[in-house]
Design a protein around this motif. Structure first.
Motif, PDB file in Angstrom:
ATOM      1  N   SER A   1       0.836  -1.205   0.000  1.00 50.67           N
ATOM      2  CA  SER A   1       0.000   0.000   0.000  1.00 50.67           C
ATOM      3  C   SER A   1       0.869   1.253   0.000  1.00 50.67           C
ATOM      4  O   SER A   1       1.893   1.313   0.682  1.00 50.67           O
ATOM      5  CB  SER A   1      -0.904  -0.005   1.235  1.00 50.67           C
ATOM      6  OG  SER A   1      -1.493   1.258   1.425  1.00 50.67           O
TER       7      SER A   1
ATOM      8  N   HIS B   1      -1.906   7.724  -1.541  1.00 50.34           N
ATOM      9  CA  HIS B   1      -2.471   8.103  -2.833  1.00 50.34           C
ATOM     10  C   HIS B   1      -3.682   9.003  -2.597  1.00 50.34           C
ATOM     11  O   HIS B   1      -4.121   9.193  -1.459  1.00 50.34           O
ATOM     12  CB  HIS B   1      -2.873   6.857  -3.642  1.00 50.34           C
ATOM     13  CG  HIS B   1      -3.973   6.072  -3.002  1.00 50.34           C
ATOM     14  ND1 HIS B   1      -3.773   5.277  -1.888  1.00 50.34           N
ATOM     15  CD2 HIS B   1      -5.294   5.966  -3.283  1.00 50.34           C
ATOM     16  CE1 HIS B   1      -4.906   4.709  -1.529  1.00 50.34           C
ATOM     17  NE2 HIS B   1      -5.861   5.110  -2.352  1.00 50.34           N
ATOM     18  N   ARG B   2      -4.223   9.559  -3.668  1.00 49.80           N
ATOM     19  CA  ARG B   2      -5.428  10.397  -3.569  1.00 49.80           C
ATOM     20  C   ARG B   2      -6.149  10.351  -4.897  1.00 49.80           C
ATOM     21  O   ARG B   2      -5.615   9.876  -5.900  1.00 49.80           O
ATOM     22  CB  ARG B   2      -5.068  11.821  -3.174  1.00 49.80           C
ATOM     23  CG  ARG B   2      -4.136  12.518  -4.148  1.00 49.80           C
ATOM     24  CD  ARG B   2      -3.744  13.897  -3.640  1.00 49.80           C
ATOM     25  NE  ARG B   2      -2.860  14.563  -4.586  1.00 49.80           N
ATOM     26  CZ  ARG B   2      -2.491  15.833  -4.478  1.00 49.80           C
ATOM     27  NH1 ARG B   2      -2.916  16.580  -3.473  1.00 49.80           N
ATOM     28  NH2 ARG B   2      -1.688  16.371  -5.373  1.00 49.80           N
ATOM     29  N   HIS B   3      -7.403  10.845  -4.883  1.00 55.24           N
ATOM     30  CA  HIS B   3      -8.239  10.751  -6.076  1.00 55.24           C
ATOM     31  C   HIS B   3      -8.711  12.149  -6.489  1.00 55.24           C
ATOM     32  O   HIS B   3      -9.202  12.917  -5.657  1.00 55.24           O
ATOM     33  CB  HIS B   3      -9.460   9.865  -5.804  1.00 55.24           C
ATOM     34  CG  HIS B   3      -9.107   8.511  -5.270  1.00 55.24           C
ATOM     35  ND1 HIS B   3      -8.549   7.524  -6.054  1.00 55.24           N
ATOM     36  CD2 HIS B   3      -9.193   7.980  -4.023  1.00 55.24           C
ATOM     37  CE1 HIS B   3      -8.324   6.442  -5.312  1.00 55.24           C
ATOM     38  NE2 HIS B   3      -8.701   6.691  -4.081  1.00 55.24           N
TER      39      HIS B   3
ATOM     40  N   ARG C   1      -8.794  14.561  -3.391  1.00 51.54           N
ATOM     41  CA  ARG C   1      -7.424  15.046  -3.292  1.00 51.54           C
ATOM     42  C   ARG C   1      -6.856  14.997  -1.868  1.00 51.54           C
ATOM     43  O   ARG C   1      -5.796  15.586  -1.614  1.00 51.54           O
ATOM     44  CB  ARG C   1      -7.265  16.454  -3.903  1.00 51.54           C
ATOM     45  CG  ARG C   1      -7.606  16.496  -5.394  1.00 51.54           C
ATOM     46  CD  ARG C   1      -7.301  17.820  -6.060  1.00 51.54           C
ATOM     47  NE  ARG C   1      -5.898  18.189  -5.986  1.00 51.54           N
ATOM     48  CZ  ARG C   1      -4.917  17.629  -6.704  1.00 51.54           C
ATOM     49  NH1 ARG C   1      -5.191  16.661  -7.567  1.00 51.54           N
ATOM     50  NH2 ARG C   1      -3.671  18.024  -6.560  1.00 51.54           N
TER      51      ARG C   1
ATOM     52  N   TRP D   1      -4.863  12.929   0.767  1.00 52.34           N
ATOM     53  CA  TRP D   1      -3.956  11.786   0.762  1.00 52.34           C
ATOM     54  C   TRP D   1      -4.375  10.740   1.794  1.00 52.34           C
ATOM     55  O   TRP D   1      -4.765  11.071   2.906  1.00 52.34           O
ATOM     56  CB  TRP D   1      -2.532  12.236   1.085  1.00 52.34           C
ATOM     57  CG  TRP D   1      -1.900  13.059   0.006  1.00 52.34           C
ATOM     58  CD1 TRP D   1      -1.835  14.427  -0.033  1.00 52.34           C
ATOM     59  CD2 TRP D   1      -1.269  12.587  -1.189  1.00 52.34           C
ATOM     60  NE1 TRP D   1      -1.196  14.832  -1.193  1.00 52.34           N
ATOM     61  CE2 TRP D   1      -0.837  13.722  -1.911  1.00 52.34           C
ATOM     62  CE3 TRP D   1      -1.029  11.325  -1.724  1.00 52.34           C
ATOM     63  CZ2 TRP D   1      -0.181  13.635  -3.137  1.00 52.34           C
ATOM     64  CZ3 TRP D   1      -0.378  11.217  -2.936  1.00 52.34           C
ATOM     65  CH2 TRP D   1       0.041  12.361  -3.638  1.00 52.34           C
TER      66      TRP D   1
ATOM     67  N   GLY E   1      -3.552   6.214   2.796  1.00 49.26           N
ATOM     68  CA  GLY E   1      -2.909   4.951   2.430  1.00 49.26           C
ATOM     69  C   GLY E   1      -1.719   4.660   3.323  1.00 49.26           C
ATOM     70  O   GLY E   1      -1.775   4.916   4.522  1.00 49.26           O
TER      71      GLY E   1
ATOM     72  N   GLU F   1      -5.779   0.827  -6.077  1.00 47.46           N
ATOM     73  CA  GLU F   1      -5.133   0.823  -4.761  1.00 47.46           C
ATOM     74  C   GLU F   1      -6.187   0.679  -3.666  1.00 47.46           C
ATOM     75  O   GLU F   1      -7.137   1.440  -3.619  1.00 47.46           O
ATOM     76  CB  GLU F   1      -4.380   2.150  -4.609  1.00 47.46           C
ATOM     77  CG  GLU F   1      -3.744   2.388  -3.270  1.00 47.46           C
ATOM     78  CD  GLU F   1      -2.573   1.452  -3.016  1.00 47.46           C
ATOM     79  OE1 GLU F   1      -2.053   1.474  -1.926  1.00 47.46           O
ATOM     80  OE2 GLU F   1      -2.192   0.669  -3.928  1.00 47.46           O
TER      81      GLU F   1
END
Lengths: 143, 143
Positions: free
Chosen positions: B51, B54-56, B96, B98, B100, B141
Motif C-alpha cells: 500500500s 495516494h489520492r483521487h 485530493r 492523501w 494509504g 489501490e
C-alpha cells in the motif's frame, strides 16, 4: 470517546458521545456531510418500532449493517418477501426503490442494531446536529 | 453463497464466490456500480504488502472497516501520524486528500481485513469484474 477521533478529522466512529436522540424512541443518530456523500450513523434499540416502506427521489442510498441485524423489505412494494442483513451485509437502493418495513434486531453487546446509511447526493432534510441543534434532523426514516 | 443473494438484486454480501483475485498477492475484491455510488469490497490477507499514499481527483471516498483492522495514514502527507480503524469505524476522504500507507491486520476468523470502499461518483478505472473479465480492474489501490 475514541482517542483517535481527537487526532484525525477524517475518521469517524460509532461513538456514544456524538449521537443524538431523535423524536422516535429507541432511535439515535449522527449525520456527517461530505461533498458528494452524506453519512447517517444509526444506533437503534433492538425491537424499536415504527419503520415503514419509503423511497427517496433523486438520492441513491447505501445501507451497511455494523451490529445486530436488519430484517426488512426492498424492491417491489407488493412483494412481501423479507431479507435479513447481518454485519458486513449491504443494500444499495437506487433512487425511488422502496425499502423499509424494518425490524431491528439488537446485538449481544449493546442490544442495538447499528447501521450506516450513506446518501448521494447529501439530502437537504438531514442536517448534521452540530450545525443545527440536536433535534433539527429528527424526522427522517432509518433504513 | 448466501441464499438471500439469490433472491434480492439490491442486497450484497462479502461472499467468497463473488470475489476476484487481483494482480497483487493477498488482495481480492469485488466492484458493484450504482448510479451515483460505486462499491468496492476488499478481502485482504493480514499483512499483505504494497500500500502507498495516494489520492483521487474529483472523487470522494468513504472506507468502512468490516473485519480486522486498518492501520493507515490520512490527511497531511508530511504528517507521519497513523490511525487504527476497527470494525464499524469509517474514514471519509474528500477529493485530493492523501490516504494509504496501510497495514492490513487480519481478523481471528479468516486472517483477513475486510473493507468496503465507496466512491462518488463511480470511477471509470474500476470496472465490475462480471462486466469486463476478472482482471480488468486489477490495478487500483486499496484504502
Amino acid at each position: 470517546m475514541n482517542v483517535d477521533q481527537l487526532t484525525n478529522a477524517y475518521c469517524h466512529f460509532f461513538d456514544d458521545d456524538a449521537f443524538f436522540e431523535t423524536d422516535r424512541p429507541g432511535f439515535r443518530r449522527r449525520v456527517i456531510n461530505g461533498d458528494r456523500l452524506q453519512l447517517c450513523f444509526w444506533r437503534i434499540a433492538g425491537g424499536a418500532a415504527g419503520s415503514f416502506l419509503h423511497r427517496h427521489d433523486g438520492v441513491e442510498q447505501l445501507g451497511i449493517i455494523v451490529r445486530g441485524a436488519l430484517d426488512f423489505r426492498i424492491g417491489d412494494p407488493d412483494d412481501e418477501t423479507r431479507t435479513v442483513l447481518r454485519p458486513g451485509d449491504v443494500y444499495l437502493a437506487p433512487e425511488r426503490i422502496w425499502h423499509g418495513d424494518s425490524i431491528f434486531i439488537g446485538d449481544d453487546e449493546y442490544g442495538e442494531c447499528w447501521i450506516l446509511d450513506v446518501f448521494a447526493p447529501p439530502r437537504d432534510d438531514l442536517t448534521p446536529a452540530e450545525d443545527a441543534g440536536p433535534r433539527a434532523d429528527a424526522g427522517a426514516e432509518p433504513s
